[in-house]
Scaffold this motif. Structure first.
Motif, PDB file in Angstrom:
ATOM      1  N   PRO A 181       0.830  -1.207   0.000  1.00  0.00           N
ATOM      2  CA  PRO A 181       0.000   0.000   0.000  1.00  0.00           C
ATOM      3  C   PRO A 181       0.862   1.254   0.000  1.00  0.00           C
ATOM      4  O   PRO A 181       1.797   1.375   0.797  1.00  0.00           O
ATOM      5  N   GLY A 182       0.574   2.172  -0.931  1.00  0.00           N
ATOM      6  CA  GLY A 182       1.370   3.382  -1.085  1.00  0.00           C
ATOM      7  C   GLY A 182       2.214   3.375  -2.341  1.00  0.00           C
ATOM      8  O   GLY A 182       2.695   4.426  -2.779  1.00  0.00           O
ATOM      9  N   GLN A 183       2.392   2.185  -2.936  1.00  0.00           N
ATOM     10  CA  GLN A 183       3.219   2.103  -4.147  1.00  0.00           C
ATOM     11  C   GLN A 183       2.460   2.622  -5.371  1.00  0.00           C
ATOM     12  O   GLN A 183       1.261   2.880  -5.316  1.00  0.00           O
ATOM     13  N   TYR A 184       3.190   2.760  -6.475  1.00  0.00           N
ATOM     14  CA  TYR A 184       2.615   3.320  -7.700  1.00  0.00           C
ATOM     15  C   TYR A 184       2.975   2.453  -8.896  1.00  0.00           C
ATOM     16  O   TYR A 184       3.827   1.556  -8.823  1.00  0.00           O
ATOM     17  N   VAL A 185       2.315   2.714 -10.003  1.00  0.00           N
ATOM     18  CA  VAL A 185       2.675   2.138 -11.289  1.00  0.00           C
ATOM     19  C   VAL A 185       2.938   3.285 -12.255  1.00  0.00           C
ATOM     20  O   VAL A 185       2.498   4.418 -12.026  1.00  0.00           O
ATOM     21  N   THR A 186       3.659   2.986 -13.322  1.00  0.00           N
ATOM     22  CA  THR A 186       3.789   3.946 -14.413  1.00  0.00           C
ATOM     23  C   THR A 186       2.875   3.499 -15.546  1.00  0.00           C
ATOM     24  O   THR A 186       2.903   2.338 -15.956  1.00  0.00           O
ATOM     25  N   VAL A 187       2.059   4.423 -16.008  1.00  0.00           N
ATOM     26  CA  VAL A 187       1.147   4.182 -17.126  1.00  0.00           C
ATOM     27  C   VAL A 187       1.732   4.868 -18.361  1.00  0.00           C
ATOM     28  O   VAL A 187       2.172   6.021 -18.285  1.00  0.00           O
ATOM     29  N   ARG A 188       1.753   4.142 -19.485  1.00  0.00           N
ATOM     30  CA  ARG A 188       2.242   4.760 -20.724  1.00  0.00           C
ATOM     31  C   ARG A 188       1.174   4.643 -21.800  1.00  0.00           C
ATOM     32  O   ARG A 188       0.630   3.570 -22.051  1.00  0.00           O
ATOM     33  N   VAL A 189       0.853   5.800 -22.395  1.00  0.00           N
ATOM     34  CA  VAL A 189      -0.178   5.866 -23.432  1.00  0.00           C
ATOM     35  C   VAL A 189       0.344   6.674 -24.614  1.00  0.00           C
ATOM     36  O   VAL A 189       1.292   7.467 -24.477  1.00  0.00           O
ATOM     37  N   TYR A 190      -0.270   6.484 -25.750  1.00  0.00           N
ATOM     38  CA  TYR A 190       0.072   7.278 -26.936  1.00  0.00           C
ATOM     39  C   TYR A 190      -0.598   8.638 -26.830  1.00  0.00           C
ATOM     40  O   TYR A 190      -1.814   8.733 -26.634  1.00  0.00           O
ATOM     41  N   VAL A 191       0.195   9.699 -26.939  1.00  0.00           N
ATOM     42  CA  VAL A 191      -0.317  11.072 -26.867  1.00  0.00           C
ATOM     43  C   VAL A 191      -0.314  11.648 -28.276  1.00  0.00           C
ATOM     44  O   VAL A 191       0.756  11.933 -28.844  1.00  0.00           O
ATOM     45  N   SER A 192      -1.493  11.802 -28.853  1.00  0.00           N
ATOM     46  CA  SER A 192      -1.589  12.238 -30.251  1.00  0.00           C
ATOM     47  C   SER A 192      -1.000  13.627 -30.459  1.00  0.00           C
ATOM     48  O   SER A 192      -0.432  13.922 -31.520  1.00  0.00           O
ATOM     49  N   GLU A 193      -1.105  14.481 -29.442  1.00  0.00           N
ATOM     50  CA  GLU A 193      -0.578  15.840 -29.554  1.00  0.00           C
ATOM     51  C   GLU A 193       0.927  15.846 -29.793  1.00  0.00           C
ATOM     52  O   GLU A 193       1.459  16.721 -30.483  1.00  0.00           O
ATOM     53  N   LEU A 194       1.614  14.852 -29.240  1.00  0.00           N
ATOM     54  CA  LEU A 194       3.072  14.757 -29.369  1.00  0.00           C
ATOM     55  C   LEU A 194       3.500  13.757 -30.435  1.00  0.00           C
ATOM     56  O   LEU A 194       4.638  13.796 -30.901  1.00  0.00           O
ATOM     57  N   GLY A 195       2.610  12.835 -30.764  1.00  0.00           N
ATOM     58  CA  GLY A 195       2.956  11.800 -31.736  1.00  0.00           C
ATOM     59  C   GLY A 195       3.846  10.713 -31.161  1.00  0.00           C
ATOM     60  O   GLY A 195       4.485   9.972 -31.918  1.00  0.00           O
ATOM     61  N   ILE A 196       3.905  10.590 -29.853  1.00  0.00           N
ATOM     62  CA  ILE A 196       4.726   9.585 -29.183  1.00  0.00           C
ATOM     63  C   ILE A 196       3.993   9.067 -27.950  1.00  0.00           C
ATOM     64  O   ILE A 196       3.003   9.647 -27.518  1.00  0.00           O
ATOM     65  N   LYS A 197       4.494   7.972 -27.406  1.00  0.00           N
ATOM     66  CA  LYS A 197       3.981   7.490 -26.131  1.00  0.00           C
ATOM     67  C   LYS A 197       4.574   8.310 -24.998  1.00  0.00           C
ATOM     68  O   LYS A 197       5.690   8.831 -25.112  1.00  0.00           O
ATOM     69  N   GLN A 198       3.817   8.416 -23.905  1.00  0.00           N
ATOM     70  CA  GLN A 198       4.292   9.154 -22.745  1.00  0.00           C
ATOM     71  C   GLN A 198       3.986   8.386 -21.462  1.00  0.00           C
ATOM     72  O   GLN A 198       2.902   7.799 -21.314  1.00  0.00           O
ATOM     73  N   PRO A 199       4.943   8.409 -20.498  1.00  0.00           N
ATOM     74  CA  PRO A 199       4.727   7.729 -19.220  1.00  0.00           C
ATOM     75  C   PRO A 199       4.307   8.710 -18.126  1.00  0.00           C
ATOM     76  O   PRO A 199       4.643   9.892 -18.166  1.00  0.00           O
ATOM     77  N   ARG A 200       3.584   8.201 -17.149  1.00  0.00           N
ATOM     78  CA  ARG A 200       3.243   9.004 -15.978  1.00  0.00           C
ATOM     79  C   ARG A 200       3.023   8.068 -14.801  1.00  0.00           C
ATOM     80  O   ARG A 200       2.390   7.029 -14.943  1.00  0.00           O
ATOM     81  N   GLN A 201       3.553   8.432 -13.638  1.00  0.00           N
ATOM     82  CA  GLN A 201       3.428   7.605 -12.445  1.00  0.00           C
ATOM     83  C   GLN A 201       2.176   7.996 -11.664  1.00  0.00           C
ATOM     84  O   GLN A 201       1.920   9.174 -11.435  1.00  0.00           O
ATOM     85  N   TYR A 202       1.414   6.969 -11.254  1.00  0.00           N
ATOM     86  CA  TYR A 202       0.208   7.189 -10.469  1.00  0.00           C
ATOM     87  C   TYR A 202       0.168   6.200  -9.307  1.00  0.00           C
ATOM     88  O   TYR A 202       0.396   4.998  -9.489  1.00  0.00           O
TER      89      TYR A 202
END
Length: 405
Positions: A188-209
């Motif tokens: 409890p308290g840990q996170y994952v990194t989610v990576r999705v394709y961001v059309s505005e940038l034309g690349i995938k991007q990661p974010r920790q949640y």
């Protein structure tokens, strides 16, 4: 590569320059590296690049390293924090060579120092000494992930099983593995990194949640705040905007395995969870776990802008109502005519911990803070003023960098 005493002197001599021009140097470094190695744009958070947060965080880290070059182990807690974040981004040992080369050239080009100068050699030795420490620490973390039942190394496809609106700005995403195989027990308290394709940038991007569900369930849940570009002058988050506006149920995203060192130190002790805004997400995970396994009191203190912004409210109230070890204190900065004191909230206005009665803040409890940096700094100060020992206070930053004491 071993640092000589003379090289340490040269590194320390750059401290005044780093204090004055460190952000300019690191900003140049990131632009240089990402221009030369555009594939790394899918590893680095381009929102933090845009805001300058990444450059500021690196500048602070480089300065701290130079200041403590005689005894880098003073920075061990920061190293542990950064290594967890690196593993969550699947950063590998060869990446350090790319970073090192671009950092050394940036020092040379920004400070107008020849690449064959003794100062560059000194920083080369210093950098690779630190890189070796990072690589060794991250190797252990990767090995732990590989050995853990249900866990994995690198990116793994997950399906959005459910997308649930929690407030006017927070939505929860329930992820199940696309391959149908097991998922690990996380802390409890840990996170994952989610990576999705961001059309505005034309690349995938990661974010920790932070994970907002309880370990042992057959899904992983994150609860994501929509970043409003008009609020407090902030730019919209690339990943949060994509999740809210583009990603729907049955869509596939990439996740790295749960990780992070903001976890319960002693579940069998009294634990006080203090959060603001979307900072409640790891606290909900902690609360759910503690209410299931501990007979000691759990104090859940949360502040929100108001009832419409208060995410996971009914879930938390349900836990408190069914478990007499859980004490709940909700603060709203603004209240509406429909909010009922004692039911929806307990206090309103600015949350000051010193206004709470002493039984809310036991001296021998463990304390956990999560929210905006300024909030955590302020609450840490209030707790210390209240008589709580600093070593009992644990903080989580869900933005770039750590939490200054």
């Amino acid at each position: 590569m071993m640092l000589t005493e003379q090289q340490k002197v040269l590194v320390k001599a750059t401290v005044p320059i780093l204090r004055e021009s460190g952000v300019a140097l690191t900003d140049y470094f990131y632009k240089r590296m990402l221009n030369n190695n555009p594939e790394l744009k899918e590893t680095f958070n381009m929102g933090h690049q845009r805001s300058g947060a990444q450059a500021s965080a690196l500048a602070g880290a480089v300065l701290a390293y130079a200041e403590n070059i005689d005894d880098p182990m003073v920075l061990a807690p920061v190293v542990e924090l950064i290594c967890n974040k690196h593993v969550s981004l699947n950063i590998q040992a060869p990446d350090y060579n790319i970073v090192g080369e671009n950092l050394l050239y940036s020092i040379s080009e920004v400070l107008s120092i020849p690449m064959d100068a003794p100062l560059i050699d000194a920083w080369k030795a210093a950098y690779f000494q630190l890189a070796d420490l990072f690589i060794a620490t991250e190797k252990k973390l990767y090995e732990e992930q590989a050995a853990k039942v249900g866990s994995w190394v690198g990116w793994r496809n997950f399906v959005v099983d459910k997308k649930v609106r929690e407030s006017n700005e927070v939505t929860s995403y329930y992820f199940v593995p696309e391959d149908g195989k097991a998922i690990p027990l996380f802390k409890p308290g840990q996170y994952v990194t989610v990576r999705v394709y961001v059309s505005e940038l034309g690349i995938k991007q990661p974010r920790q949640y932070s994970l907002s569900n309880m370990p042992g369930e057959d899904f992983l849940r994150i609860s994501v705040k929509r970043e409003d570009p008009h609020q407090e002058g902030q730019n919209p988050g690339y990943v949060s905007s994509t999740l809210h506006n583009i990603i729907n149920e049955k869509d596939v995203v990439e996740l790295t395995a749960p990780i992070g060192n903001f976890v319960l130190v002693n579940p069998s002790n009294v634990n006080v969870l203090i959060s603001a805004g979307v900072g409640l997400t790891p606290m909900v995970s902690m609360l759910k776990s503690l209410s299931n396994q501990s007979s000691k009191a759990v104090h859940f203190i949360h502040t929100s802008r108001g009832s419409t912004a208060h995410a996971l409210r009914d879930e938390v109230k349900g836990i408190a109502s069914s478990n007499d070890t859980v004490k709940l204190h909700i603060n709203y900065r603004n209240i509406s005519s429909t909010d009922v004191q004692g039911e929806d909230y307990h206090t309103h206005g600015h949350l000051n911990l010193n206004d709470l009665s002493a039984d809310w803040l036991p001296a021998d409890a463990d304390y956990y803070l999560c929210g905006p940096i300024a909030f955590m700094q302020e609450k840490r100060k209030e707790l210390v003023e209240f008589g709580i020992s600093n070593d009992r206070i644990h903080s989580e930053a869900f933005s770039t960098g750590g939490v200054p004491a």
